[in-house]
Design a protein around this motif. Sequence first.
Motif, PDB file in Angstrom:
ATOM      1  N   THR A  16       9.189  10.072  -4.688  1.00 43.63           N
ATOM      2  CA  THR A  16      10.358  10.234  -3.526  1.00 43.63           C
ATOM      3  C   THR A  16      10.450   9.141  -2.431  1.00 43.63           C
ATOM      4  N   VAL A  17       8.918   8.653  -2.294  1.00 42.22           N
ATOM      5  CA  VAL A  17       8.802   7.628  -1.252  1.00 42.22           C
ATOM      6  C   VAL A  17       9.210   6.424  -1.814  1.00 42.22           C
ATOM      7  N   ARG A  18       9.017   6.195  -3.269  1.00 41.52           N
ATOM      8  CA  ARG A  18       9.080   4.847  -3.778  1.00 41.52           C
ATOM      9  C   ARG A  18      10.879   4.710  -3.843  1.00 41.52           C
ATOM     10  N   HIS A  19      11.269   5.808  -4.279  1.00 48.54           N
ATOM     11  CA  HIS A  19      13.000   5.865  -4.315  1.00 48.54           C
ATOM     12  C   HIS A  19      13.445   5.373  -3.054  1.00 48.54           C
ATOM     13  N   GLY A  20      12.787   5.729  -1.730  1.00 52.74           N
ATOM     14  CA  GLY A  20      13.216   5.285  -0.579  1.00 52.74           C
ATOM     15  C   GLY A  20      12.880   3.840  -0.352  1.00 52.74           C
ATOM     16  N   ILE A  21      12.023   3.462  -0.798  1.00 52.72           N
ATOM     17  CA  ILE A  21      11.543   2.132  -0.880  1.00 52.72           C
ATOM     18  C   ILE A  21      12.441   0.915  -1.534  1.00 52.72           C
ATOM     19  N   LEU A  22      12.895   1.371  -2.730  1.00 46.56           N
ATOM     20  CA  LEU A  22      13.822   0.766  -3.394  1.00 46.56           C
ATOM     21  C   LEU A  22      15.008   0.703  -3.015  1.00 46.56           C
ATOM     22  N   ASN A  23      15.620   1.608  -2.431  1.00 46.60           N
ATOM     23  CA  ASN A  23      16.975   1.722  -1.822  1.00 46.60           C
ATOM     24  C   ASN A  23      17.112   0.579  -0.422  1.00 46.60           C
ATOM     25  N   GLN A  49       0.931  -1.016  -0.071  1.00 48.21           N
ATOM     26  CA  GLN A  49       0.015  -0.055  -0.078  1.00 48.21           C
ATOM     27  C   GLN A  49       0.877   1.374   0.081  1.00 48.21           C
ATOM     28  N   ASP A  50       1.934   1.075   0.857  1.00 50.16           N
ATOM     29  CA  ASP A  50       2.838   2.295   0.872  1.00 50.16           C
ATOM     30  C   ASP A  50       3.668   2.460  -0.630  1.00 50.16           C
ATOM     31  N   TRP A  51       3.677   1.387  -1.492  1.00 49.51           N
ATOM     32  CA  TRP A  51       4.183   1.678  -2.659  1.00 49.51           C
ATOM     33  C   TRP A  51       3.096   2.176  -3.615  1.00 49.51           C
ATOM     34  N   ASP A  52       2.139   1.497  -3.497  1.00 47.61           N
ATOM     35  CA  ASP A  52       0.956   1.966  -4.426  1.00 47.61           C
ATOM     36  C   ASP A  52       0.595   3.443  -4.337  1.00 47.61           C
ATOM     37  N   HIS A  53       0.730   3.912  -2.989  1.00 50.85           N
ATOM     38  CA  HIS A  53       0.200   5.406  -3.043  1.00 50.85           C
ATOM     39  C   HIS A  53       1.458   6.281  -2.798  1.00 50.85           C
ATOM     40  N   LEU A  80       4.175 -10.179  -6.438  1.00 52.61           N
ATOM     41  CA  LEU A  80       3.219  -8.895  -6.264  1.00 52.61           C
ATOM     42  C   LEU A  80       4.008  -7.800  -6.249  1.00 52.61           C
ATOM     43  N   PHE A  81       5.285  -7.877  -5.468  1.00 47.56           N
ATOM     44  CA  PHE A  81       5.946  -6.560  -5.583  1.00 47.56           C
ATOM     45  C   PHE A  81       6.948  -6.330  -6.904  1.00 47.56           C
ATOM     46  N   LEU A  82       7.399  -7.863  -7.251  1.00 50.43           N
ATOM     47  CA  LEU A  82       8.092  -7.765  -8.604  1.00 50.43           C
ATOM     48  C   LEU A  82       6.965  -7.086  -9.747  1.00 50.43           C
ATOM     49  N   THR A  83       5.943  -7.636  -9.799  1.00 54.98           N
ATOM     50  CA  THR A  83       4.983  -7.106 -10.861  1.00 54.98           C
ATOM     51  C   THR A  83       4.883  -5.738 -10.868  1.00 54.98           C
ATOM     52  N   ARG A  84       4.682  -5.186  -9.622  1.00 56.80           N
ATOM     53  CA  ARG A  84       4.720  -3.427  -9.421  1.00 56.80           C
ATOM     54  C   ARG A  84       6.137  -2.805 -10.001  1.00 56.80           C
ATOM     55  N   LEU A  85       6.987  -3.421  -9.866  1.00 57.27           N
ATOM     56  CA  LEU A  85       8.484  -2.940 -10.258  1.00 57.27           C
ATOM     57  C   LEU A  85       8.616  -2.811 -11.743  1.00 57.27           C
ATOM     58  N   THR A  86       8.308  -4.029 -12.309  1.00 60.14           N
ATOM     59  CA  THR A  86       8.429  -4.153 -13.803  1.00 60.14           C
ATOM     60  C   THR A  86       7.181  -3.559 -14.549  1.00 60.14           C
ATOM     61  N   ALA A  87       6.107  -3.163 -13.847  1.00 56.63           N
ATOM     62  CA  ALA A  87       5.294  -2.125 -14.182  1.00 56.63           C
ATOM     63  C   ALA A  87       5.548  -0.623 -14.234  1.00 56.63           C
ATOM     64  N   TRP A  88       6.096  -0.531 -13.160  1.00 52.39           N
ATOM     65  CA  TRP A  88       6.714   1.101 -13.028  1.00 52.39           C
ATOM     66  C   TRP A  88       7.547   1.320 -14.100  1.00 52.39           C
ATOM     67  N   LEU A  89       8.567   0.110 -13.935  1.00 52.10           N
ATOM     68  CA  LEU A  89       9.926   0.508 -14.940  1.00 52.10           C
ATOM     69  C   LEU A  89       9.208   0.781 -16.388  1.00 52.10           C
ATOM     70  N   ARG A  90       8.384   0.130 -16.982  1.00 51.49           N
ATOM     71  CA  ARG A  90       7.841   0.271 -18.254  1.00 51.49           C
ATOM     72  C   ARG A  90       7.350   1.480 -18.521  1.00 51.49           C
ATOM     73  N   LEU A  91       6.516   2.197 -17.276  1.00 59.31           N
ATOM     74  CA  LEU A  91       6.044   3.431 -17.601  1.00 59.31           C
ATOM     75  C   LEU A  91       6.750   4.542 -17.483  1.00 59.31           C
ATOM     76  N   THR A  92       7.893   4.428 -16.860  1.00 54.26           N
ATOM     77  CA  THR A  92       9.012   5.413 -16.328  1.00 54.26           C
ATOM     78  C   THR A  92      10.334   5.260 -17.149  1.00 54.26           C
ATOM     79  N   TYR A  93      10.592   4.288 -17.656  1.00 51.96           N
ATOM     80  CA  TYR A  93      12.084   4.440 -17.961  1.00 51.96           C
ATOM     81  C   TYR A  93      12.500   5.360 -18.972  1.00 51.96           C
ATOM     82  N   MET A  94      11.602   5.943 -19.937  1.00 54.29           N
ATOM     83  CA  MET A  94      11.873   6.799 -21.020  1.00 54.29           C
ATOM     84  C   MET A  94      12.178   8.009 -20.464  1.00 54.29           C
ATOM     85  N   VAL A  95      11.669   8.319 -19.185  1.00 50.11           N
ATOM     86  CA  VAL A  95      12.015   9.774 -18.814  1.00 50.11           C
ATOM     87  C   VAL A  95      12.840   9.586 -17.550  1.00 50.11           C
TER      88      VAL A  95
END
Length: 408
Positions: free
Chosen positions: A26-33, A18-22, A57-72
């Motif tokens: 900056t929050v996600r950057h901290g979670i990743l580290n 839930q912390d990841w989804d919302h 479930l977390f891996l799915t979120r990682l790959t989804a966010w990567l596909r949405l944001t890697y170009m920027v």
Amino acid sequence: MAASKEQMEIFTFMGFLQDWDHGTKTVRHGILNDFINMNKGKTGPELELQFAQGASLFLTRLTAWLRLTYMVGTCVTEQLQAIGVFLSATSGHRYLVEVLEVGGLLTFLEILRLKQLREDNKQEALKLLQIIANAGRKYKELICESYGVRNVAECLANSKSEKTQEQAQILLELLAQGNPKYQLQVYKGLIALLPCTSPKVQQLALHTLRTLQAVVKIVHLCIVEPLLNILRTIHYEVQYEAIELIKTLLNYEVRQALLEGIVARLNPSMSDIKNRPKILDDESTANLAESIPLFVQQAAAGKVIGMVIQESAEIAEELLQLRVVHCLMIAMGNMEHADSQKQASLALEHLVRTFPVVEEHVRKAMGETLYELYMTNPEKLYLKMDLIQAGVLVGNKVNIPGLEEVPE
């Protein structure tokens, strides 16, 4: 009690998701580290235990966010490192399958092509591709079928970072080994890198070609010209790799073409300056006189000849058929480049001491005085020779019956 503990772990994990989804960027950057620091090196079962059997479930979120944001370029390095925790986990093969099923492979390859992404982004993508390639032959084939060889070779050629270049080279070597269906594609891709403007790329490509030669077992004639042109480089680490590859290829069917090319480069035409390799156009060499690369090539050709005739009497005899004595003497008369004179002198000395017929005709062409001066110390002849003696060498007409014929 066990059920209560399990429920608590699930509750904690759901809170994490839930912390990841919302969370903001900056929050996600901290979670990743935090995830990377806490879980690097863990096995698949350990990751499942950490995430209440829901790591996917977390891996799915990682790959989804990567596909949405890697170009920027949003947290690309951290996202790739986090995915790498899953892919490198022992007994975690299913994570690899999950990443591939959602298009992770194409995303990693696309990252290599994007100019706007940083070098560390590309390094991490290359490391993930290496993990995939190490998973087995079918995964190497999958990378190649996805135009992986082209993407990785272009990344190697265009990168300005040695770390990125080295990671790309490792991946290309992996893709060629144990992958008979595509090893020739990798081999040709490496040949295409030889005219590159970066000395480091040339060095890596040459080294990898030499490593893979025993695997590929055949040689394409298209390698001869770009390989011989590299002898013009002023970067000695590149020239070393080129010479070592030439020596390796002399055991294959391109030997005649290589020997002819090497002998021809002993006496280059100044018109060849127009075709000098791009490597000489970088900032560190911009002020060189245009003739320098030709003299460097001439010296390198003499060096190669000196090496191979000492290692193989058979090759020495083949070189005699190519008028090598005549060409070496002309190179010895080059008063503009001491190293050209030195390397040609040393090569000719070995032929003179090995073949009596060569000794006889060289003595005759030089004349007794110059010949005695030469044989006293071939390596230092250029220090003692005057312009008249240099003219004698350049104007020599050495005809060895049955071996070589020099036109009058």
